[in-house]
Scaffold this motif. Structure first.
Motif, PDB file in Angstrom:
ATOM      1  N   GLU A 115       0.891  -1.322  -0.140  1.00 33.72           N
ATOM      2  CA  GLU A 115      -0.118   0.031   0.070  1.00 33.72           C
ATOM      3  C   GLU A 115       0.788   1.146   0.042  1.00 33.72           C
ATOM      4  O   GLU A 115       0.419   2.357  -0.283  1.00 33.72           O
ATOM      5  CB  GLU A 115      -1.060  -0.064   1.196  1.00 33.72           C
ATOM      6  CG  GLU A 115      -1.912  -1.143   1.137  1.00 33.72           C
ATOM      7  CD  GLU A 115      -3.134  -0.788   0.617  1.00 33.72           C
ATOM      8  OE1 GLU A 115      -3.252   0.153  -0.084  1.00 33.72           O
ATOM      9  OE2 GLU A 115      -3.830  -1.976  -0.036  1.00 33.72           O
ATOM     10  N   ALA A 116       2.241   1.024   0.263  1.00 36.42           N
ATOM     11  CA  ALA A 116       2.923   2.237   0.448  1.00 36.42           C
ATOM     12  C   ALA A 116       4.569   1.731   0.238  1.00 36.42           C
ATOM     13  O   ALA A 116       4.634   0.487   0.436  1.00 36.42           O
ATOM     14  CB  ALA A 116       2.973   2.905   1.661  1.00 36.42           C
ATOM     15  N   ASP A 117       5.354   2.498  -0.495  1.00 35.95           N
ATOM     16  CA  ASP A 117       6.794   2.047  -0.661  1.00 35.95           C
ATOM     17  C   ASP A 117       7.563   1.874   0.667  1.00 35.95           C
ATOM     18  O   ASP A 117       8.187   0.944   0.831  1.00 35.95           O
ATOM     19  CB  ASP A 117       7.466   3.012  -1.680  1.00 35.95           C
ATOM     20  CG  ASP A 117       6.812   3.047  -2.926  1.00 35.95           C
ATOM     21  OD1 ASP A 117       6.305   2.046  -3.429  1.00 35.95           O
ATOM     22  OD2 ASP A 117       6.689   4.124  -3.497  1.00 35.95           O
ATOM     23  N   VAL A 118       7.209   2.924   1.435  1.00 37.21           N
ATOM     24  CA  VAL A 118       7.892   2.890   2.616  1.00 37.21           C
ATOM     25  C   VAL A 118       6.923   3.528   3.822  1.00 37.21           C
ATOM     26  O   VAL A 118       5.990   3.925   3.334  1.00 37.21           O
ATOM     27  CB  VAL A 118       9.232   3.496   2.754  1.00 37.21           C
ATOM     28  CG1 VAL A 118      10.448   3.072   2.141  1.00 37.21           C
ATOM     29  CG2 VAL A 118       9.063   5.154   2.087  1.00 37.21           C
ATOM     30  N   ALA A 119       7.498   3.451   5.064  1.00 37.82           N
ATOM     31  CA  ALA A 119       6.284   3.900   6.112  1.00 37.82           C
ATOM     32  C   ALA A 119       7.215   4.649   7.347  1.00 37.82           C
ATOM     33  O   ALA A 119       8.400   3.954   7.503  1.00 37.82           O
ATOM     34  CB  ALA A 119       5.498   2.679   6.322  1.00 37.82           C
ATOM     35  N   LEU A 120       6.717   5.600   8.086  1.00 37.71           N
ATOM     36  CA  LEU A 120       7.101   5.869   9.258  1.00 37.71           C
ATOM     37  C   LEU A 120       6.402   5.292  10.542  1.00 37.71           C
ATOM     38  O   LEU A 120       5.115   5.197  10.499  1.00 37.71           O
ATOM     39  CB  LEU A 120       7.342   7.493   9.283  1.00 37.71           C
ATOM     40  CG  LEU A 120       7.940   8.304   8.487  1.00 37.71           C
ATOM     41  CD1 LEU A 120       7.871   9.727   9.010  1.00 37.71           C
ATOM     42  CD2 LEU A 120       9.407   7.886   8.660  1.00 37.71           C
TER      43      LEU A 120
END
Ligand code: GLN
Length: 430
Positions: A115-120
């Motif tokens: 759903e996202a390439d990367v995340a925080l």
């Protein structure tokens, strides 16, 4: 979407170009986003819209990233399964019957599900590494002071850092390159002249992911293998021996003090939380039940309604630990244990460049299995909390699978030793 990964799915575009142009990022919902709801997974902040961005969010936007939403989390970061969220649990993308870990479960699930390439995420006692391990992705908890906490809604200030999650070590490290560095709005990231420049200024984290472990000494923390599930230990040992075959030297180290880490962590974290969460008083932020000017009733009713069971438990225990007459018995003792743990780590880094443990001592539990026994849940944090108590950096990288479920390997670095730790982790995944 059935998986319940996001609390708010609102896209925010960053600058036209920059190192993260074309990259999608999911952001944990305790990081302030200007004009976008920031709930901390709590009914207390269900309608709260911050008027400013956290420094890390500002840096994402400046770097050209597209923010794709705010992710589900344990309420105020208090939990390890994302099941204490007021917005319901998140499913683990690897196995929908299991928890994704927590508290940054939505962020790790977003990356694992594509759903996202990367995340925080944020990591007070493991909340980036735990869900990274359970979802089979990479998560980094930076050294305390490497990344600004400005705009992170506080749970336990002395322990927490914002950390990146990615599907590879290089992706997570590239995100660390963007978010790290001094910030005048967070004094813990400031270095004066006697301390030299901020460590992020001359570090290149993504470039360090070169897999070169020739001559590196990896210390296996024997004390943290004892209580772990056999299947986890087996996968862990296999990946440590892979590191050895790539040229690392493997030694055994002992950290006697870590048997006190969970107790010390929970006393300190709950004490800090009880003080931080006093601001949700029905007057200044978020929910208010509005009791016609009767302040005591407004305060009590708002908190009764707006806070979940785990959050209330921690406020009560934290307030107790800090109260006159008990302070020395609990809080001071926990601080002493914290100092001992720091010393033990210092000694271990005399013998090894990085330390290795399984990230989590267990495989991801089934949804609904954990919440009834808080003590059992706290014990799941045995391998991650010592790192926060000692303010050190650590990374969780997929070590392999056991019974079809992901197992994470945790590598712990010395203070501001992120590059070495990233180098070793990239050898694990290759
Ligand atoms: N499970 C730990 C806790 O509940 C860690 C949470 C976190 O790192 N935010 O406190």
């Amino acid at each position: 979407m059935g998986a319940n990964i996001f609390i708010t799915e609102e896209t925010v575009d960053g600058a036209d170009d920059g190192p993260l142009a074309g990259t999608t990022v999911a952001v944990k919902d305790n990081l302030s986003t200007e004009g976008v709801r920031t709930t901390c997974g709590s009914a207390m902040l269900e309608d709260y819209v911050p008027p400013y961005d956290a420094t890390v969010v500002e840096r994402l936007k400046d770097a050209g990233a597209t923010i794709v939403g705010k992710t589900n989390m344990d309420e105020f970061g208090m939990g390890g399964t994302t099941e204490t969220s007021a917005f319901g649990p998140t499913e683990n993308p690897v196995d929908a019957e299991r928890v994704p870990g927590g508290s940054s479960g939505g962020s790790a699930a977003a990356v694992a599900a594509g759903e996202a390439d990367v995340a925080l995420g944020t990591d007070t006692g493991g909340s980036v590494r735990n869900p990274a391990a359970f979802c089979g992705v990479v998560g980094i908890k930076p050294t305390y002071g490497l990344v600004s906490r400005y705009g992170l809604v506080a749970y336990a200030n002395s322990l927490e850092q914002v950390g990146p999650i990615g599907s590879t070590v290089e992706d997570a490290a590239a995100l660390l390159d963007v978010i790290s560095g001094a910030d005048e709005r967070d004094a813990t990231t400031r270095f004066d002249e006697s301390m030299g420049t901020h460590p992020a200024a001359d570090s290149e984290y993504a470039a360090a992911a070169d897999g070169d472990v020739e001559g590196l000494t990896v210390g296996v923390v024997a004390d943290l293998l004892d209580g772990a599930d056999d299947r986890v230990v087996e996968t862990f040992e296999q990946s440590v021996s892979d590191l050895e075959s790539r040229g690392a030297e493997v030694v055994e180290v002992s950290l006697e003090s870590v048997e006190h880490a969970v107790q010390a962590y929970y006393v300190i974290a709950m004490s800090e939380a009880s003080s931080n969460l006093a601001r949700y008083d029905g007057v200044r932020y978020g929910l208010s039940t509005g009791k016609d000017g009767n302040w005591n009733e407004t305060y009590a009713e708002t908190r009764e309604e707006g806070l979940g069971e785990e959050v209330k438990r921690r406020i009560l225990l934290g307030t107790y630990a800090l109260s006159a007459g008990y302070h020395d018995k609990y809080y001071k003792k926990a601080q002493d244990a914290r100092a001992w743990i720091k010393q033990d780590f210092d000694a271990a880094f005399e013998e090894a460049d990085v330390l290795a443990t399984p990230t989590m001592p267990v495989l991801p539990p089934k949804l609904g299995e954990s919440l009834s026994d808080p003590l059992q849940l706290y014990l799941m944090d045995a391998n991650t909390v010592p790192v926060n108590l000692a303010n050190l950096p650590a990374i969780s990288v997929p070590a392999g699978e056991a019974d079809g479920l992901p197992v994470g390997l945790q590598l712990i670095g010395p203070k501001f030793g992120e590059e070495t730790m990233i180098r070793a982790a990239s050898a694990v995944e290759n």
